[in-house]
Design an enzyme around this catalytic site. Structure first.
Site, short mmCIF file in Angstrom:
data_model
loop_
_atom_site.label_atom_id
_atom_site.label_comp_id
_atom_site.label_asym_id
_atom_site.label_seq_id
_atom_site.Cartn_x
_atom_site.Cartn_y
_atom_site.Cartn_z
N ASP A 128 0.83 -1.20 0.00
CA ASP A 128 0.00 0.00 0.00
C ASP A 128 0.87 1.26 0.00
OD1 ASP A 128 -2.33 1.40 0.00
OD2 ASP A 128 -2.78 1.10 2.12
N HIS A 165 2.66 3.29 -8.94
CA HIS A 165 2.57 1.86 -9.24
C HIS A 165 3.80 1.40 -10.04
CE1 HIS A 165 -1.33 1.80 -7.52
NE2 HIS A 165 -1.97 2.41 -8.51
N LEU A 219 12.04 -20.08 -4.05
CA LEU A 219 10.89 -19.33 -3.54
C LEU A 219 9.64 -19.63 -4.36
CD1 LEU A 219 9.71 -16.89 -1.86
CD2 LEU A 219 10.45 -15.43 -3.75
#
Ligand code: FPP
Length: 233
Positions: A2, A19, A113
């Site tokens: 956020d 963004h 991962l």
């Protein structure tokens, strides 16, 4: 992740500039988590509620996801990162669905991962779709209602066999879960920071991990029990 919009506004830039920088931060954080041997990382990229944003912001975000998938495809494989997207993907643009399918297939055998990207995801949606799938199995006689337990329920959630969340990091200063992984967060440690996502760097990640390392995880037991267990281990 956020705070992209506010980061951009503070610089008199359009929200989408935040963004774009946020996407670069994603790359660094993913690489660092892979390097440190983190098993699973789930990023909340676009919630089922984010469709309510202005149409041009939504379309820039979708384009950013397509581009990130295209640009990172090879790098993910090189770092042995497996990508899975969770969420209702049928509502995403066809180009994005194709890009997701391509990268998921290409990284399916990676064993480092496991990166889960939540796109058009909502924790309530996830619980409902798992319940629906259990109900369908029960209705056709493949599953006895009494046989439904927590493990069987969890297996039908979008994250499937991934372990419960250990640490949730929310940037941007809000103290909310915002319909993220509702089921999986049952015993997660919740770390909230005012740092805006575009400013979240490796030092910020270190701080979050150091905070997590200092937590005593009791899972319902007493502190004395946990300490006695650790001493006996
Ligand atoms: C929330 O910040 C952020 C989003 C809804 C989008 C997250 C997307 C990225 C970080 C870009 C790329 C991601 C991937 C996986 C390639 P906000 O816009 O709500 O910020 P605000 O609260 O300051 O307005």
């Amino acid at each position: 992740m956020d705070g992209n919009g506010r980061w951009a506004r503070q610089r008199h830039l359009p929200r989408v500039a935040g963004h774009r920088v946020g996407a670069r931060v994603v790359r660094r954080v993913v690489e660092e988590c892979a390097r440190r041997g983190v098993g699973h990382l789930t990023l909340f990229a676009f919630s089922s509620e984010n469709w309510r944003r202005p149409a041009d912001e939504v379309s820039v975000l979708m384009e950013l996801f397509v581009r990130a998938l295209r640009d990172e495809e090879l790098r993910l494989q090189e770092h042995d990162v497996r990508l899975s997207v969770i969420g209702e993907r049928g509502a995403l643009p066809a180009r994005l669905q194709d890009a997701i399918a391509r990268v998921e297939a290409r990284t399916a055998d990676c064993r480092g991962l496991h990166l889960h990207v939540a796109a058009n995801y909502g924790g309530q949606w996830d619980i409902v779709q798992a319940a629906r799938s259990l109900a369908a199995a029960a209705a056709c006689g493949a599953l006895a209602p009494d046989a439904i337990d927590e493990a069987g329920f969890a297996a039908r959630l979008a994250l499937g066999s991934a372990p419960p969340v250990d640490l949730l990091i929310r940037t941007g200063g809000e103290l909310r879960i915002s319909n993220f992984l509702l089921w999986h967060l049952a015993y997660a440690e919740l770390y909230f920071t005012d740092t805006l996502w575009p400013d979240f760097d490796i030092a910020s990640l270190d701080q979050a991990l150091a905070w997590y390392a200092g937590r005593e995880r009791r899972f319902g037991r007493t502190g004395e029990q946990v300490q006695a267990g650790a001493a006996g281990a």
